[in-house]
Write an enzyme that holds these catalytic residues in place. Structure first.
Site, mmCIF file in Angstrom:
data_model
loop_
_atom_site.group_PDB
_atom_site.id
_atom_site.type_symbol
_atom_site.label_atom_id
_atom_site.label_comp_id
_atom_site.label_asym_id
_atom_site.label_seq_id
_atom_site.Cartn_x
_atom_site.Cartn_y
_atom_site.Cartn_z
ATOM 1 N NE ARG A 50 29.846 -1.453 -40.851
ATOM 2 C CZ ARG A 50 29.561 -0.856 -42.009
ATOM 3 N NH1 ARG A 50 30.105 -1.287 -43.125
ATOM 4 N NH2 ARG A 50 28.742 0.168 -42.055
ATOM 5 C CE LYS A 149 30.295 3.570 -40.977
ATOM 6 N NZ LYS A 149 30.974 4.327 -42.025
ATOM 7 C CD GLU A 182 37.512 1.818 -47.764
ATOM 8 O OE1 GLU A 182 36.344 1.410 -47.765
ATOM 9 O OE2 GLU A 182 38.221 1.878 -46.744
#
Ligand code: PMP
Length: 283
Positions: A50, A149, A182
């Site tokens: 990721r 992220k 989320e």
């Protein structure tokens, strides 16, 4: 505390980043939050993948290989005598000029902090947590891919401020279509009629590693689990609700906007998954 910074272990007091780093100037960079359980880096490969995918999506070259970064994390854990804790792994764009242009930053900076994190009080894991639905909408994928992220968390921070203003620990964010996406630092699940449901990636979420682990735990326990678009009405009508994240692990939600979810107690499927998660991290 020793921190790993661009190839060296330095004392916390000496762990300094330039104010000309575009991470500092613009939040230009990516990061990972990673757990260490019993001396093992939890889901290490998934975090590496990721991190490198996030960097690639913002066209940031990480000046180390995955192996070198894993070695840096291991070295930091040893230096701090840590077997259980939380690693913050950060890659910034590096030092550049005062303009936005990332091409003026010749080399990214990488640092690794090994510390502890406790997001929510222990009793909330047993009794459940109240949350709100934030007015601040989640950044849409058309603005910035939420699967990156990135070091720029202001969107989430604004929703977190709403949560703290309301006296609760977390806020659920909706996307620009008004669907549930989320929480500010966690993914969300509900349970309805025996099935575990979570918003799809297309709802504009960070693809949580804990989310994926919980979906796999559902499969292993033969609990039906699928991605499903949901609205606030679905949240209020849920039988159970819980959040997942590296720092939070699996935490039950029993109140949304001051309304009880079902009986306002931790439901049986949430409880089973919390137990299954604890068993899994001990493996
Ligand atoms: N969504 C957001 C916005 C996050 O920052 C995080 C990580 N804290 C998560 C979801 C959960 O992801 P993970 O399970 O990989 O920690």
């Amino acid at each position: 505390m020793k921190v790993w910074l661009d190839g060296q272990l330095v004392d916390k007091a000496d762990a300094k980043l330039s104010m000309f780093d575009h991470g500092t100037l613009y939040g230009d960079g990516v990061f990972e939050g990673i757990r260490v359980y019993g001396g093992k880096i939890f889901e290490c490969q998934a975090h590496m993948d990721r991190l490198f995918a996030s960097a690639s999506k913002i066209r940031l070259t990480i000046p180390y290989t995955q192996e070198q970064i894993v070695a840096a994390m291991a070295q930091t854990l040893v230096a701090n005598g840590m077997a259980d804790g939380y690693i913050r792994l950060v890659v910034t764009r590096g030092v550049g000029t005062l303009g936005l242009n990332p091409n003026r930053c010749p080399r990214g900076s990488v640092f690794v902090i090994a510390g502890q994190i406790e997001l929510y009080p222990r009793e909330m894991y047993e009794r459940g947590m109240p949350v709100i639905i934030a007015k601040t909408r989640r950044t849409s994928p058309a603005m910035l891919d939420p699967s990156v992220k990135s070091l720029n968390y202001l969107n989430n921070i604004m929703a977190k401020i709403e949560a703290t203003d309301a006296g609760v620990g977390e806020a659920i964010m909706l996307n620009d279509r008004g669907e549930v996406s989320e929480a500010t630092g966690d993914n969300i699940f509900i349970v309805k009629d025996g099935a575990v449901l979570t918003p799809p990636v297309s709802a504009g979420i960070l693809q949580g590693i804990t989310r994926r682990v919980v979906m796999e735990l559902c499969a292993a326990a033969a609990i039906p689990c699928r991605e499903q678009t949901m609205t606030p009405a679905d949240l209020f009508a849920a039988d159970e609700c819980f959040l997942t994240g590296t720092a939070a692990e699996v935490i039950p939600v029993t109140k949304i906007d001051h309304r009880d979810i079902a009986a306002g107690t931790v439901g049986p499927i949430s409880q089973r998954l919390i137990t299954a998660f604890h068993e899994f991290i001990r493996l």
